[in-house]
Design an enzyme around this catalytic site. Structure first.
Site, PDB file in Angstrom:
ATOM      1  N   ASN A  86     -13.104  -7.104   1.505  1.00  0.00           N
ATOM      2  CA  ASN A  86     -11.930  -6.399   1.019  1.00  0.00           C
ATOM      3  C   ASN A  86     -10.880  -6.266   2.125  1.00  0.00           C
ATOM      4  O   ASN A  86     -10.878  -7.021   3.088  1.00  0.00           O
ATOM      5  CB  ASN A  86     -12.312  -5.052   0.403  1.00  0.00           C
ATOM      6  CG  ASN A  86     -11.521  -4.753  -0.858  1.00  0.00           C
ATOM      7  OD1 ASN A  86     -10.313  -4.642  -0.824  1.00  0.00           O
ATOM      8  ND2 ASN A  86     -12.224  -4.619  -1.970  1.00  0.00           N
ATOM      9  N   ARG A  87     -10.000  -5.279   2.003  1.00  0.00           N
ATOM     10  CA  ARG A  87      -8.801  -5.221   2.850  1.00  0.00           C
ATOM     11  C   ARG A  87      -8.964  -4.265   4.028  1.00  0.00           C
ATOM     12  O   ARG A  87      -9.598  -3.220   3.908  1.00  0.00           O
ATOM     13  CB  ARG A  87      -7.594  -4.807   2.004  1.00  0.00           C
ATOM     14  CG  ARG A  87      -7.202  -5.874   0.997  1.00  0.00           C
ATOM     15  CD  ARG A  87      -6.170  -5.400  -0.005  1.00  0.00           C
ATOM     16  NE  ARG A  87      -5.753  -6.506  -0.858  1.00  0.00           N
ATOM     17  CZ  ARG A  87      -6.424  -6.887  -1.958  1.00  0.00           C
ATOM     18  NH1 ARG A  87      -7.503  -6.231  -2.342  1.00  0.00           N
ATOM     19  NH2 ARG A  87      -5.993  -7.923  -2.660  1.00  0.00           N
ATOM     20  N   GLU A 145     -18.271  -7.237  -7.204  1.00  0.00           N
ATOM     21  CA  GLU A 145     -18.628  -7.334  -5.797  1.00  0.00           C
ATOM     22  C   GLU A 145     -19.206  -6.005  -5.312  1.00  0.00           C
ATOM     23  O   GLU A 145     -18.470  -5.025  -5.146  1.00  0.00           O
ATOM     24  CB  GLU A 145     -17.393  -7.695  -4.974  1.00  0.00           C
ATOM     25  CG  GLU A 145     -16.696  -8.960  -5.425  1.00  0.00           C
ATOM     26  CD  GLU A 145     -15.274  -9.014  -4.929  1.00  0.00           C
ATOM     27  OE1 GLU A 145     -15.071  -9.049  -3.693  1.00  0.00           O
ATOM     28  OE2 GLU A 145     -14.340  -9.011  -5.762  1.00  0.00           O
ATOM     29  N   HIS A 176     -10.930  -9.910   3.371  1.00  0.00           N
ATOM     30  CA  HIS A 176     -12.217 -10.610   3.390  1.00  0.00           C
ATOM     31  C   HIS A 176     -12.536 -11.244   4.747  1.00  0.00           C
ATOM     32  O   HIS A 176     -13.002 -12.381   4.831  1.00  0.00           O
ATOM     33  CB  HIS A 176     -12.254 -11.658   2.285  1.00  0.00           C
ATOM     34  CG  HIS A 176     -12.276 -11.088   0.897  1.00  0.00           C
ATOM     35  ND1 HIS A 176     -12.798  -9.843   0.612  1.00  0.00           N
ATOM     36  CD2 HIS A 176     -11.833 -11.598  -0.296  1.00  0.00           C
ATOM     37  CE1 HIS A 176     -12.683  -9.612  -0.683  1.00  0.00           C
ATOM     38  NE2 HIS A 176     -12.102 -10.640  -1.252  1.00  0.00           N
ATOM     39  N   HIS A 229     -18.836 -13.190  -3.664  1.00  0.00           N
ATOM     40  CA  HIS A 229     -17.590 -13.234  -4.434  1.00  0.00           C
ATOM     41  C   HIS A 229     -17.683 -14.197  -5.623  1.00  0.00           C
ATOM     42  O   HIS A 229     -16.727 -14.928  -5.907  1.00  0.00           O
ATOM     43  CB  HIS A 229     -16.432 -13.632  -3.520  1.00  0.00           C
ATOM     44  CG  HIS A 229     -15.088 -13.173  -3.982  1.00  0.00           C
ATOM     45  ND1 HIS A 229     -14.439 -13.754  -5.048  1.00  0.00           N
ATOM     46  CD2 HIS A 229     -14.272 -12.205  -3.516  1.00  0.00           C
ATOM     47  CE1 HIS A 229     -13.259 -13.172  -5.209  1.00  0.00           C
ATOM     48  NE2 HIS A 229     -13.137 -12.218  -4.296  1.00  0.00           N
ATOM     49  N   SER A 230     -18.780 -14.196  -6.341  1.00  0.00           N
ATOM     50  CA  SER A 230     -18.885 -15.054  -7.519  1.00  0.00           C
ATOM     51  C   SER A 230     -18.039 -14.522  -8.666  1.00  0.00           C
ATOM     52  O   SER A 230     -17.959 -13.309  -8.890  1.00  0.00           O
ATOM     53  CB  SER A 230     -20.345 -15.169  -7.972  1.00  0.00           C
ATOM     54  OG  SER A 230     -21.078 -15.970  -7.076  1.00  0.00           O
ATOM     55  N   TYR A 231     -17.403 -15.466  -9.389  1.00  0.00           N
ATOM     56  CA  TYR A 231     -16.707 -15.149 -10.639  1.00  0.00           C
ATOM     57  C   TYR A 231     -17.664 -15.432 -11.787  1.00  0.00           C
ATOM     58  O   TYR A 231     -18.103 -16.575 -11.974  1.00  0.00           O
ATOM     59  CB  TYR A 231     -15.463 -16.027 -10.804  1.00  0.00           C
ATOM     60  CG  TYR A 231     -14.312 -15.696  -9.890  1.00  0.00           C
ATOM     61  CD1 TYR A 231     -13.251 -14.924 -10.335  1.00  0.00           C
ATOM     62  CD2 TYR A 231     -14.270 -16.190  -8.587  1.00  0.00           C
ATOM     63  CE1 TYR A 231     -12.169 -14.643  -9.510  1.00  0.00           C
ATOM     64  CE2 TYR A 231     -13.195 -15.911  -7.753  1.00  0.00           C
ATOM     65  CZ  TYR A 231     -12.148 -15.136  -8.217  1.00  0.00           C
ATOM     66  OH  TYR A 231     -11.078 -14.868  -7.397  1.00  0.00           O
ATOM     67  N   GLN A 287     -16.577  -3.479  -6.437  1.00  0.00           N
ATOM     68  CA  GLN A 287     -15.212  -3.942  -6.689  1.00  0.00           C
ATOM     69  C   GLN A 287     -15.223  -4.770  -7.967  1.00  0.00           C
ATOM     70  O   GLN A 287     -15.836  -5.837  -8.029  1.00  0.00           O
ATOM     71  CB  GLN A 287     -14.688  -4.784  -5.527  1.00  0.00           C
ATOM     72  CG  GLN A 287     -13.231  -5.186  -5.664  1.00  0.00           C
ATOM     73  CD  GLN A 287     -12.263  -4.102  -5.227  1.00  0.00           C
ATOM     74  OE1 GLN A 287     -12.685  -3.104  -4.628  1.00  0.00           O
ATOM     75  NE2 GLN A 287     -10.990  -4.276  -5.499  1.00  0.00           N
ATOM     76  N   ASP A 299      -8.600  -4.416 -10.269  1.00  0.00           N
ATOM     77  CA  ASP A 299      -8.939  -4.841  -8.907  1.00  0.00           C
ATOM     78  C   ASP A 299      -9.236  -3.575  -8.118  1.00  0.00           C
ATOM     79  O   ASP A 299      -8.513  -3.218  -7.188  1.00  0.00           O
ATOM     80  CB  ASP A 299      -7.788  -5.633  -8.287  1.00  0.00           C
ATOM     81  CG  ASP A 299      -8.229  -6.433  -7.056  1.00  0.00           C
ATOM     82  OD1 ASP A 299      -9.418  -6.338  -6.687  1.00  0.00           O
ATOM     83  OD2 ASP A 299      -7.391  -7.137  -6.473  1.00  0.00           O
TER      84      ASP A 299
END
Length: 361
Positions: A81-82, A324, A107, A185-187, A296, A257
């Site tokens: 993340n940020r 996530e 990330h 980070h899988s979609y 997330q 998000d």
């Protein structure tokens, strides 16, 4: 057929280095993993009729993951993340991580773990279980982070005939105080890669609070209740039902998000419920459990048709979503959040289980 792990060449990444693809097979399930970024390229599990299908987004070549790959399937680190302004202070000393998301570091910075090459070797097999161990050493100063970090990520795929389980275990040690907060980070697209129906998936997140965001999708530091807002997924709801609600948080994120503060304490095994996702059409169901305090939920808002997936189609909004498991965003600059500091002599450990079953008719 006994479970198995086998490697094969997978061409070269954008930086010219060779990439290996490992295929893990256990019963009805198959997981394909790249040594580039520890990326999960495909994950095949059965639907309610026993037909296998890929339930994550991925790309047909290693070069597809460079730059605009949206971190699909990758190991994220050192810090997920940020980080606001790409800056943090640790033990009175200031550090800078290169910005790659406006003024912020996302990330782990532009050359975080998702862009690195990992060594891989089988971690053991059995009649219904196979594992792969991914290792790398992140040198002191990589992306501005202090300390040499030795990292192990283990993927385990199990099929006991009732459920398919994909488990991710993270371990890290350091020789100097540093920050560590990893995730995957899988979609997910339970209807199948390329089906375009991720918004029809029904989601439940056992969390009464989120960490709301402001400009740059940075957390404000609050823990805000979800009650009465479109961010409330304590009861199952289709992802697309409220995604176009004009709530300020959805406008900021162009959809979901957000980091959810998971309810409840971990059980005896250290895991707490994190999410449940169901696809009514295929009958696939995914249950997440984790050692992490947050989740997330990212609804794939930046999939814009510029990326071509393994099935030959372009990825757009509604094609996949991320769940996530993580520590809270920008925790390095929020001492009120759970700490992500790792010190010499301690070991960072994190586990997330993804359990796939099917719904009754």
């Amino acid at each position: 057929m006994p479970a198995d792990a086998s490697p094969e060449p997978f061409g070269r990444s954008a930086d010219g280095r060779e990439v290996t693809r490992w295929t893990l097979t256990a019963g009805r399930a198959r997981l394909r993993v790249l040594t580039l970024g520890g990326i999960v390229q495909t994950l095949e599990v059965p639907d309610r009729d026993g037909r296998g299908g890929d339930v994550v987004l991925g790309f047909p070549a290693a070069t597809g993951y460079h730059g605009g790959g949206r971190y699909a399937g990758a190991v994220i680190g050192r810090v997920a993340n940020r980080i606001a302004g790409g800056r943090f202070t640790l033990d009175g000393r200031s550090y800078t991580v290169p910005a790659n998301d406006g003024p912020n570091a996302l990330h782990g910075g532009p050359a975080g773990f998702s862009a690195q090459h990992w060594t891989a070797e089988p971690g053991g097999t059995g009649d219904d279980r196979v594992s792969l161990e991914l290792r790398r050493t992140s040198p002191d100063g990589e992306m501005g982070f202090p300390g040499t970090l030795d990292v192990l990520v283990r993927y385990t795929l199990t099929d006991d005939g009732r459920a398919v389980t994909w488990t991710v275990d993270y371990t890290a040690t350091t020789d100097a105080p540093t920050l560590v907060a990893m995730t995957s980070h899988s979609y997910f697209a339970l209807g199948g890669e390329g089906s375009g129906d991720a918004y029809a998936q029904r989601l439940r997140i056992p969390a009464a609070r989120v960490t709301p965001v402001g400009d740059g999708l940075l957390p404000t530091g609050e823990l805000a209740p979800v009650a009465g807002t479109p961010l409330d997924f304590r009861e199952p709801a289709a992802v697309g039902d409220r995604i176009r609600d004009p709530h300020p948080q959805l406008l900021l994120g162009l959809g979901y998000d957000h980091n959810y503060v998971l309810d409840g304490e971990p059980g005896p095994d250290g895991l707490r419920p994190a999410a449940e996702l169901e696809d009514p059409a295929s009958g696939r169901r995914l249950v997440l459990r984790t050692t992490e305090p947050g989740l997330q939920f990212h609804s794939g808002n930046f999939l814009d048709g510029s990326l071509v997936g393994v099935g030959g189609g372009t990825y757009r909004q509604g094609d996949g979503l991320c769940l996530e498991t993580q520590h809270f965003p920008d925790a390095a600059n929020h001492p009120e959040f759970p700490s992500i500091v790792l010190r010499p002599g301690d070991t960072y450990r994190s586990r997330t289980e993804h359990v796939f079953t099917t719904l009754p008719r």
